[in-house]
Design a protein around this motif. Sequence first.
Motif, PDB file in Angstrom:
ATOM      1  N   UNK A   6      -4.648  14.586  -0.883  1.00 20.32           N
ATOM      2  CA  UNK A   6      -3.905  15.203  -1.981  1.00 20.32           C
ATOM      3  C   UNK A   6      -4.804  15.141  -3.212  1.00 20.32           C
ATOM      4  N   UNK A   7      -5.030  16.296  -3.831  1.00 25.12           N
ATOM      5  CA  UNK A   7      -5.959  16.433  -4.955  1.00 25.12           C
ATOM      6  C   UNK A   7      -5.194  16.766  -6.226  1.00 25.12           C
ATOM      7  N   UNK A  43      -0.189   8.962   8.512  1.00 25.84           N
ATOM      8  CA  UNK A  43       1.089   9.244   7.872  1.00 25.84           C
ATOM      9  C   UNK A  43       2.091   9.891   8.833  1.00 25.84           C
ATOM     10  N   UNK A  44       3.347   9.721   8.497  1.00 31.74           N
ATOM     11  CA  UNK A  44       4.428  10.364   9.236  1.00 31.74           C
ATOM     12  C   UNK A  44       4.525  11.826   8.794  1.00 31.74           C
ATOM     13  N   UNK A  48       3.629  14.554   4.723  1.00 29.46           N
ATOM     14  CA  UNK A  48       2.921  15.813   4.466  1.00 29.46           C
ATOM     15  C   UNK A  48       3.838  16.821   3.765  1.00 29.46           C
ATOM     16  N   UNK A  49       5.063  16.897   4.187  1.00 23.82           N
ATOM     17  CA  UNK A  49       6.026  17.805   3.553  1.00 23.82           C
ATOM     18  C   UNK A  49       6.290  17.390   2.111  1.00 23.82           C
ATOM     19  N   UNK A  60      -4.011  18.778   1.904  1.00 24.22           N
ATOM     20  CA  UNK A  60      -4.488  19.203   3.215  1.00 24.22           C
ATOM     21  C   UNK A  60      -4.278  18.048   4.171  1.00 24.22           C
ATOM     22  N   UNK A  61      -4.062  18.372   5.426  1.00 31.43           N
ATOM     23  CA  UNK A  61      -3.927  17.345   6.450  1.00 31.43           C
ATOM     24  C   UNK A  61      -4.874  17.684   7.595  1.00 31.43           C
TER      25      UNK A  61
END
Length: 79
Positions: A6-7, A43-44, A48-49, A60-61
């Motif tokens: 995460x940026x 992470x779960x 991400x959501x 991004x993932x």
Amino acid sequence: MRVLFVEGKDPGVLRQFARRFPHPYRLLYRPEQGLYLLELWGHAPEVEADALGLEGFRSWSFELLEEGSRLPAADARGD
């Protein structure tokens, strides 16, 4: 294992976000641009959501394919 990036420009928001979850993380900084990058491991899916909902941040993932070192494992342990 999934790794989330995460940026953004506000380290406080990134710290607060990362500490909501039990996953290991690192916070990186690029002073030339005043830019922070959160790296969150294992992470779960809901994390991400939630990252997508952070206003003013990009995320991004990625799936971790390989983790290594240039030294053989025995050398890395000092054997």
